[in-house]
Design a protein around this motif. Structure first.
Motif, PDB file in Angstrom:
ATOM      1  N   LEU A 151       0.834  -1.189   0.000  1.00  0.00           N
ATOM      2  CA  LEU A 151       0.000   0.000   0.000  1.00  0.00           C
ATOM      3  C   LEU A 151       0.880   1.253   0.000  1.00  0.00           C
ATOM      4  O   LEU A 151       2.078   1.185   0.312  1.00  0.00           O
ATOM      5  CB  LEU A 151      -0.928  -0.010   1.219  1.00  0.00           C
ATOM      6  CG  LEU A 151      -1.902  -1.196   1.286  1.00  0.00           C
ATOM      7  CD1 LEU A 151      -2.787  -1.076   2.527  1.00  0.00           C
ATOM      8  CD2 LEU A 151      -2.741  -1.305   0.027  1.00  0.00           C
ATOM      9  N   PHE A 218      -3.749  -3.312  -5.827  1.00  0.00           N
ATOM     10  CA  PHE A 218      -4.051  -1.952  -5.390  1.00  0.00           C
ATOM     11  C   PHE A 218      -4.241  -1.070  -6.611  1.00  0.00           C
ATOM     12  O   PHE A 218      -3.390  -1.033  -7.502  1.00  0.00           O
ATOM     13  CB  PHE A 218      -2.920  -1.403  -4.522  1.00  0.00           C
ATOM     14  CG  PHE A 218      -3.124   0.038  -4.124  1.00  0.00           C
ATOM     15  CD1 PHE A 218      -4.134   0.370  -3.225  1.00  0.00           C
ATOM     16  CD2 PHE A 218      -2.331   1.042  -4.654  1.00  0.00           C
ATOM     17  CE1 PHE A 218      -4.344   1.696  -2.867  1.00  0.00           C
ATOM     18  CE2 PHE A 218      -2.530   2.365  -4.296  1.00  0.00           C
ATOM     19  CZ  PHE A 218      -3.538   2.695  -3.402  1.00  0.00           C
ATOM     20  N   VAL A 225      -8.534  -1.239  -3.158  1.00  0.00           N
ATOM     21  CA  VAL A 225      -7.936  -2.568  -3.179  1.00  0.00           C
ATOM     22  C   VAL A 225      -8.995  -3.576  -3.617  1.00  0.00           C
ATOM     23  O   VAL A 225     -10.116  -3.589  -3.076  1.00  0.00           O
ATOM     24  CB  VAL A 225      -7.392  -2.971  -1.792  1.00  0.00           C
ATOM     25  CG1 VAL A 225      -6.759  -4.367  -1.852  1.00  0.00           C
ATOM     26  CG2 VAL A 225      -6.381  -1.951  -1.296  1.00  0.00           C
ATOM     27  N   SER A 227      -9.684  -7.796  -4.368  1.00  0.00           N
ATOM     28  CA  SER A 227      -9.176  -9.153  -4.159  1.00  0.00           C
ATOM     29  C   SER A 227     -10.174 -10.136  -4.757  1.00  0.00           C
ATOM     30  O   SER A 227     -11.328  -9.801  -5.006  1.00  0.00           O
ATOM     31  CB  SER A 227      -8.987  -9.453  -2.667  1.00  0.00           C
ATOM     32  OG  SER A 227     -10.236  -9.573  -2.012  1.00  0.00           O
TER      33      SER A 227
END
Length: 365
Positions: A151, A218, A225, A227
């Motif tokens: 990050l 990211f 973000v 996933s």
């Protein structure tokens, strides 16, 4: 906005297309990799590759193996889905050689997901330091997670699986099973993690309610973000992550058990976050890349996802955080696909998953 959808249910809402092989150019860079798991294209055109069986390799731009290292990772456990997993090159890697490695550690009776730092110097890996071990230890060799992303504040998100036989623990904030954790580069929990001051809670937790997350990216343009994670039979998910959010597993899922039994009566549940997109039947998503390069503007902002059981490369178009189109690529290979990354040259690179794994380059024609 449609929040939950499968390929069947969303047909009227978005475009799903299978792209012909002549709609992209495919080149084989290397074809002698042994169960490759993670890929890092380097600025000079070379590549670093982890192999689940324990090797870290460097390949030239033409695919020649320049070196192969077996890192001396503490208690590396190689079995079934376990072994050497992801790598994350730190921002000063070009000068310092610093990187992070995730891997399964322990024994068949007591193992977990571990994180270590190391320094790559020439063709040697030095200064290996353990940073984090997911708790508790568990039996078996499945659902380790292991993907990482850095990050902007130099903290790391590390994905962790539910251990397969321990799925109820994904809702237990006292441990790391079925969680995504946020760590400092020394492995400590940042003081602004969402549950850091909550009693009887693992301070490293960033999100919970996951099954087995094997893709995370990211979005630097939108500061978000994404996933994805494996469902059981059906219910593979793409998620937009928010700190402190609960993504439902196993309370809410669109999948069923491998036996055909129902896992939960709920496909959504109050206080839990719905996925952006769901694949039913399962594709078994593995790697993930967000394309943010100017070379091929037609791919700008697209998410690329490799699939193991589905044996496809999925290219998703997103608008304002919603999937509006899905394009199916590389079906002609009929190969399990493990990882995908965008290279500094603007090409997309893919690893196939086998004892004779390949490194492939994909570009528009």
């Amino acid at each position: 906005m449609k929040q939950r959808c499968s390929l069947g249910l969303c047909a009227a809402l978005l475009s799903v297309s299978a792209l012909a092989a002549d709609s992209y150019q495919l080149d084989t860079i290397a074809s002698d990799l042994h169960y490759p798991w993670a890929l890092a294209p380097l600025a000079d055109g070379s590549f670093l590759v982890t192999e689940r069986t324990g090797q870290l390799k460097k390949l030239s731009a033409s695919g020649e193996t320049l070196f192969s290292i077996q890192p001396a990772l503490p208690e590396l456990y190689v079995a079934a889905q376990g072994g050497l997993l992801d790598m994350l090159l730190l921002p000063d890697f070009a000068a310092s050689g610093r990187l992070l490695l995730s891997y399964s550690c322990g024994t068949q009776a007591a193992n977990s997901t571990c994180l270590a730092s190391a320094t790559l110097r020439a063709d040697q890996l030095a200064d290996i330091q353990p940073l984090f071990q997911a708790k508790p230890l568990r039996r078996g060799a499945a659902h380790y997670g292991g993907r990482m992303v850095l990050l902007p504040d130099n903290t790391v998100l590390l994905t962790l699986g539910d251990g397969f036989d321990y799925r109820e623990q994904a809702q237990n904030k006292a441990n790391h099973l079925g969680k995504i954790v946020r760590l400092q580069l020394d492995g400590a929990a940042p003081t602004n993690n969402p549950f850091v001051n909550e009693p009887a809670t693992a301070p490293e937790i960033y999100t919970l309610g996951h099954r087995n997350v094997q893709g995370i990216v990211f979005d630097s343009l939108n500061q978000q973000v994404y996933s994805h994670e494996h469902g059981p039979r059906g219910g593979d998910e793409l998620n937009l992550l928010r700190a402190g959010s609960n993504y439902g597993w196993p309370v809410a899922t669109q999948g069923i058990d491998y036996t055909g039994a129902r896992i939960s009566p709920y496909t959504e549940f109050s206080g839990m976050t719905n996925p952006l997109y769901v694949w039913t039947p399962s594709i078994a998503p593995s790697g993930m890349a967000l394309y943010q390069h100017q070379r091929y503007p037609q791919w700008q902002g697209n998410v690329f996802i490799t699939a193991l059981a589905g044996k496809r490369l999925h290219r998703l178009e997103l608008v304002e955080g919603q999937v509006v189109a899905e394009h199916i690529m590389l079906a002609e290979l009929d190969s399990r696909l493990r990882d995908v990354r965008s290279g500094p040259d603007g090409a997309v690179y893919v690893l196939t998953d086998s004892a004779q794994g390949k490194l492939l380059r994909v570009t528009p024609p």
